[in-house]
Design a protein around this motif. Structure first.
Motif, mmCIF file in Angstrom:
data_model
loop_
_atom_site.group_PDB
_atom_site.id
_atom_site.type_symbol
_atom_site.label_atom_id
_atom_site.label_comp_id
_atom_site.label_asym_id
_atom_site.label_seq_id
_atom_site.Cartn_x
_atom_site.Cartn_y
_atom_site.Cartn_z
ATOM 1 N N ASN A 158 -2.983 -9.501 3.785
ATOM 2 C CA ASN A 158 -1.577 -9.200 4.034
ATOM 3 C C ASN A 158 -1.169 -9.794 5.370
ATOM 4 O O ASN A 158 -1.949 -9.785 6.317
ATOM 5 N N LYS A 159 0.041 -10.288 5.450
ATOM 6 C CA LYS A 159 0.469 -10.904 6.709
ATOM 7 C C LYS A 159 0.888 -9.868 7.747
ATOM 8 O O LYS A 159 1.008 -10.190 8.921
ATOM 9 N N ASP A 160 1.088 -8.618 7.294
ATOM 10 C CA ASP A 160 1.547 -7.566 8.208
ATOM 11 C C ASP A 160 0.363 -6.703 8.623
ATOM 12 O O ASP A 160 -0.173 -5.939 7.818
ATOM 13 N N GLY A 167 0.799 -1.223 0.000
ATOM 14 C CA GLY A 167 0.000 0.000 0.000
ATOM 15 C C GLY A 167 0.826 1.265 0.000
ATOM 16 O O GLY A 167 0.495 2.236 0.683
ATOM 17 N N ALA A 168 1.899 1.276 -0.806
ATOM 18 C CA ALA A 168 2.680 2.510 -0.981
ATOM 19 C C ALA A 168 1.798 3.541 -1.685
ATOM 20 O O ALA A 168 0.916 3.182 -2.465
ATOM 21 N N ILE A 169 2.061 4.803 -1.405
ATOM 22 C CA ILE A 169 1.213 5.866 -1.950
ATOM 23 C C ILE A 169 1.104 5.801 -3.470
ATOM 24 O O ILE A 169 0.046 6.018 -4.041
ATOM 25 N N GLY A 208 -3.031 -12.415 7.350
ATOM 26 C CA GLY A 208 -2.607 -13.810 7.303
ATOM 27 C C GLY A 208 -1.753 -14.092 6.090
ATOM 28 O O GLY A 208 -1.494 -13.195 5.280
ATOM 29 N N ASP A 209 -1.358 -15.340 5.995
ATOM 30 C CA ASP A 209 -0.487 -15.774 4.911
ATOM 31 C C ASP A 209 -1.327 -15.976 3.650
ATOM 32 O O ASP A 209 -2.249 -16.790 3.629
ATOM 33 N N LEU A 210 -1.002 -15.236 2.604
ATOM 34 C CA LEU A 210 -1.814 -15.309 1.395
ATOM 35 C C LEU A 210 -1.839 -16.720 0.808
ATOM 36 O O LEU A 210 -2.797 -17.109 0.148
ATOM 37 N N PHE A 211 -0.776 -17.495 1.077
ATOM 38 C CA PHE A 211 -0.719 -18.844 0.509
ATOM 39 C C PHE A 211 -1.749 -19.781 1.152
ATOM 40 O O PHE A 211 -2.086 -20.814 0.617
ATOM 41 N N GLU A 212 -2.248 -19.368 2.325
ATOM 42 C CA GLU A 212 -3.348 -20.116 2.934
ATOM 43 C C GLU A 212 -4.686 -19.452 2.639
ATOM 44 O O GLU A 212 -5.678 -20.115 2.366
#
Ligand SMILES: Cc1cc2nc3c(=O)[nH]c(=O)nc-3n(C[C@H](O)[C@H](O)[C@H](O)COP(=O)(O)OP(=O)(O)OC[C@H]3O[C@@H](n4cnc5c(N)ncnc54)[C@H](O)[C@@H]3O)c2cc1C
Lengths: 261, 321
Positions: free
Chosen positions: B286-288, B268-270, B303-307
């Motif tokens: 997003n995991k962060d 989510g950079a500007i 969460g982890d996008l791969f899950e």
């Protein structure tokens, strides 16, 4: 052609950054650092130019002792030598102050080309290259993706560069060397350092210059007073639970609350 | 206070971001103390457009060598204007053009630009983003002389009072010599073939660096297919050549406003946000939990996008049956 590439060491992209107790900077103690990504592209462009036309690639970086790790990485990728402007109060200097350090250290080298990344991933000022050009009295072009030498006469070269504009537009821009170009990410493919490169880097020259010896003013025109957490623009509904639960909850929300499914 | 606002033209009109910058300048001084500056080889029309607003005055900085734009031309002309006007602040919209010359112009006055400002508080204290939007920094002008400030697109809503009486228009003719202009810019051209129209897409699944490798893209493609959505991406994905540049969303790519924008592994950079902020419903995976994308998201899964992505694909398929 003598090419100088200015590189910056920045906190690694995925690093957790926390505001320190002074409220004016981030906690540096456990941070991992990396080469600023646009700078890595600038270095790559320089190495490719050298491979085509010969010459020398010199990297310059300013910052504390830890910066030498990023300098070694650049040398391992193929830069010929380096200049480390040792400076422990980088964060207290504004863009002009940092550019003054770089310009003073670069001037005696009289490069044909100076490349920098277009902005750093930490402070994001996006000004260093443009100011250094102004201080050195050189022409510049910013947001550059590719560089080509189109004519050479003695020590002078004519440079043609592809410049990014907004919304998917580009232009090409020509300027005579010596010149400064600020490089945008994505113009070429980054190389990795080879084992041989890493080995060779250990023997390459890194000249250290101390910021205090460069005779430039450290008094900032602009001061960073405080660092804070951003305010949220929207209230986000976070959907919790296992991946399956969260996914099912999201689909419900999208269907019945937001009505976008 | 004597504030100069440097306005830019786009498509024959003063740009929206310029009006936003002028509105931001109202945090520094009342309208009568703000001078609108239009600059170029022909400035009659933009000057008239600016004069419809209640600025103290409008200055036309005009010279044949000011078209096309060059940093050398603009710095020479505006530096002379600054010396004549002695402003306390000079305000710009933060555009690619301003990034190209304003740092050099400020340097010529011994100043550093406070760039990409999102907020101006009393003091004045200027807020800009740090660490790719994860933190904010507040800045103050410390030195003597003019303070140079550029304003982020979309940070201020353009709202300027109309002129009740005629706004005075002055012309300033800078002394510029052709030899001072060292760069030769070419005509703008479009980069890539335009085969997808993301601008009119109703559903978009957009993928970022969190996907790690090109080999993992089918994961998000399957989600997009299940949703009947177009696939889009953040810049690094296109930089790496994993998806064509025409699918890039953001300031150097496409601007989109779908009903649903689902951002997968995008920080989510500007420069990304400006291209999708106007979407009706924004979802972020997003995991962060501190990723700036959550500042604009309506719904989020941390969460982890791969899950999460495969689970979501299944949930969407089930819902659509
Ligand atoms: C002049 C200029 C113009 C630019 N134009 C554009 C533009 O048009 N479009 C654009 O997009 N960018 C643009 N950029 C680049 C922009 O600043 C950012 O660098 C870019 O948007 C970052 O892309 P990203 O979010 O995919 O990557 P990152 O910032 O690296 O973010 C990756 C995200 O993925 C998350 N993640 C990682 N692994 C996982 C996992 N397993 N599960 C879930 N989440 C995970 C991380 O937490 C992180 O938030 C521009 C920059 C400049 C300077």
């Amino acid at each position: 052609m003598k090419i100088i590439v200015a590189i910056k060491q920045v906190p690694e992209r995925d690093a957790q950054v926390h505001i320190d107790s002074s409220g004016q900077w981030i906690e540096e103690a456990n941070l991992q650092y990396a080469m600023n990504e646009p700078d890595a592209y600038a270095l790559e462009e320089a190495l490719q130019l050298k491979e085509k036309a010969g010459g020398e690639v010199i990297v310059i970086s300013t910052g504390p002792e830890r910066v030498s790790q990023t300098i070694r990485e650049a040398l391992a990728k193929g830069a010929d030598r380096a200049i480390h402007v040792v400076c422990d109060d980088l964060a207290a200097r504004d863009a002009l102050g940092v550019a003054r350090l770089l310009a003073a250290a670069i001037q005696p080298e009289s490069p044909d080309l100076l490349l920098t990344g277009l902005q750093s991933e930490d402070l994001g000022l996006g000004q260093t290259g443009v100011i250094v050009a102004e201080l050195l009295g050189l022409p510049h072009a910013s947001l550059i993706l590719q560089v080509e030498i189109i004519a050479k006469e003695g020590s002078k070269a004519q440079i043609k560069a592809r410049r990014e504009l907004e919304e998917g537009w580009f232009q090409s821009i020509e300027l005579p060397s010596p010149a400064v170009l600020t490089i945008q990410s994505g113009g070429n493919k980054l190389r990795y350092a080879t084992l041989m490169g890493i080995k060779r880097a250990k023997t390459k020259e890194v000249r250290t210059v101390h910021a205090a010896d460069l005779g430039v003013s450290a008094a900032p025109a602009v001061a960073l007073e405080a660092i804070t957490l951003p305010k949220k623009q929207k209230s986000t509904q976070i959907l919790n639970g296992s991946a399956e639960e969260a996914a099912a909850a999201l689909v419900e929300k999208l269907k019945f609350e937001a009505r976008v499914l | 206070m004597r504030v100069l606002v440097i306005l830019e033209e786009r498509g024959g009109h003063i740009s929206r971001t310029s009006w936003e910058a002028a509105t931001a300048a109202l945090r520094l001084a009342p309208m009568q103390e703000i001078t609108a500056v239009v600059i170029g080889a022909q400035t009659e029309l933009p000057a008239a457009e600016a004069a419809a607003k209640a600025f103290g005055k409008v200055i036309r900085v005009e010279h044949p060598l000011l078209a096309p734009y060059t940093s050398d031309g603009y710095c020479a002309a505006l530096h002379q204007l600054i010396q004549q006007e002695g402003p306390t602040q000079v305000v710009f919209p933060h555009t690619y053009q301003v990034r190209d010359y304003a740092p050099a112009l400020a340097c010529r006055s011994g100043q550093a630009l406070i760039g990409d400002v999102i907020e101006i508080a009393d003091g004045p204290v200027f807020t800009r983003q740090l660490m790719q939007g994860r933190l904010n920094g507040s800045y103050r002008h410390a030195g003597n002389g003019p303070c140079f400030v550029s304003v982020q697109a979309g940070a201020f809503r353009a709202e300027l009072p109309d002129a009740a009486a005629a706004t005075p228009i002055e012309t300033f003719t800078p002394a510029i010599d052709a030899a001072q202009i060292r760069t030769r810019p070419g005509e703008p051209f479009r980069g890539s073939a335009q085969t997808v129209d993301l601008g009119s897409a109703q559903w978009i699944v957009s993928v970022g660096r969190g996907i790690r490798e090109a080999e993992n893209l089918p994961l998000v493609q399957e989600l997009a297919t299940a949703l009947g959505a177009e696939l889009a991406a953040s810049r690094p994905i296109c930089d790496n050549g994993w998806l064509p540049m025409e699918r890039q969303v953001g300031s150097s790519g496409q601007s989109v406003a779908p009903r649903l924008y689902l951002a997968v592994g995008i920080s989510g950079a500007i420069q990304h946000l400006v291209g999708m902020k106007g979407s009706q419903c924004i979802v972020a995976i997003n995991k962060d939990p501190d990723a700036p994308i959550f500042e604009v998201a309506d719904y989020g899964i941390v969460g982890d996008l791969f899950e999460v992505v495969p689970a979501l694909t299944e949930a969407v398929k089930a819902a659509k049956q």
